[in-house]
Design a protein around this motif. Sequence first.
Motif, short mmCIF file in Angstrom:
data_model
loop_
_atom_site.label_atom_id
_atom_site.label_comp_id
_atom_site.label_asym_id
_atom_site.label_seq_id
_atom_site.Cartn_x
_atom_site.Cartn_y
_atom_site.Cartn_z
N MET A 94 0.83 -1.21 0.00
CA MET A 94 0.00 0.00 0.00
C MET A 94 0.87 1.26 0.00
N GLU A 95 2.09 1.14 -0.49
CA GLU A 95 3.01 2.27 -0.51
C GLU A 95 2.51 3.36 -1.46
N VAL A 96 2.91 4.59 -1.15
CA VAL A 96 2.63 5.72 -2.03
C VAL A 96 3.95 6.37 -2.41
N ALA A 97 3.95 7.06 -3.54
CA ALA A 97 5.19 7.60 -4.11
C ALA A 97 5.96 8.51 -3.17
N ASP A 98 5.26 9.30 -2.36
CA ASP A 98 5.98 10.24 -1.50
C ASP A 98 6.43 9.62 -0.18
N GLY A 99 6.15 8.33 0.04
CA GLY A 99 6.63 7.64 1.23
C GLY A 99 5.80 7.84 2.49
N ARG A 100 4.66 8.55 2.37
CA ARG A 100 3.81 8.73 3.56
C ARG A 100 3.33 7.38 4.09
N ARG A 101 3.16 7.33 5.41
CA ARG A 101 2.65 6.11 6.04
C ARG A 101 1.75 6.48 7.21
N GLN A 102 0.56 5.88 7.24
CA GLN A 102 -0.32 6.00 8.39
C GLN A 102 0.28 5.17 9.53
N ALA A 103 0.02 5.57 10.75
CA ALA A 103 0.36 4.72 11.88
C ALA A 103 -0.56 3.50 11.85
N TYR A 104 -0.01 2.33 12.13
CA TYR A 104 -0.84 1.13 12.22
C TYR A 104 -0.21 0.17 13.22
N THR A 105 -1.05 -0.72 13.74
CA THR A 105 -0.60 -1.68 14.73
C THR A 105 -0.97 -3.08 14.29
N VAL A 106 0.04 -3.94 14.20
CA VAL A 106 -0.18 -5.35 13.93
C VAL A 106 -0.53 -6.01 15.26
N SER A 116 -3.81 -8.68 21.02
CA SER A 116 -2.84 -7.90 21.78
C SER A 116 -1.85 -7.29 20.81
N THR A 117 -1.29 -6.16 21.19
CA THR A 117 -0.34 -5.47 20.30
C THR A 117 0.89 -6.33 20.09
N PHE A 118 1.24 -6.52 18.83
CA PHE A 118 2.45 -7.25 18.47
C PHE A 118 3.54 -6.27 18.05
N GLN A 119 3.18 -5.32 17.18
CA GLN A 119 4.15 -4.34 16.70
C GLN A 119 3.41 -3.09 16.24
N HIS A 120 3.84 -1.94 16.74
CA HIS A 120 3.28 -0.67 16.29
C HIS A 120 4.21 -0.07 15.25
N HIS A 121 3.64 0.44 14.18
CA HIS A 121 4.40 1.10 13.12
C HIS A 121 3.94 2.55 13.07
N PRO A 122 4.83 3.48 13.43
CA PRO A 122 4.43 4.89 13.50
C PRO A 122 4.19 5.51 12.12
N ALA A 123 3.48 6.61 12.13
CA ALA A 123 3.23 7.36 10.91
C ALA A 123 4.53 7.99 10.42
N SER A 124 4.57 8.25 9.14
CA SER A 124 5.71 8.92 8.52
C SER A 124 5.16 9.99 7.58
N ALA A 125 5.74 11.17 7.63
CA ALA A 125 5.27 12.27 6.79
C ALA A 125 5.67 12.10 5.33
#
Length: 132
Positions: A94-106, A116-125
Amino acid sequence: MTVHRHPSCGCCGGWVQHMRQAGFPVNVVNVDDVMTPKRRLGVPDTQASCHTTEVAGYVVEGHVPAGDIQRLLRERPAARGLVLPGMPLGSPGMEVADGRRQAYTVQLLGHDGRLSTFQHHPASAGKRSPAR
């Protein structure tokens, strides 16, 4: 790993490519009804995404990063598997050209259905375009 996906889903193909680049052998099974493997493997409807994967006795639902799956296989927790509902922007496939990323939690899906939370992936501008 075996990935169950609808044949017309483009983001699933991107995720499969991410897995192959991480060294996973991937068998793709195209299905018209993506809910059948989810139900068979015990994925709650609230945790559904566009593809469902079986790997080493675990279920992996959605756009879970390869590193999280590698950790799952290293640690071997007593659980059903990992889930990442929806299709978070910037997750593998689900990558986008400018590298933005929503925060999500696996989430780790327990045999009892608890999450239960396994891994949190923070947002990226992402990358900003240079000023003109």
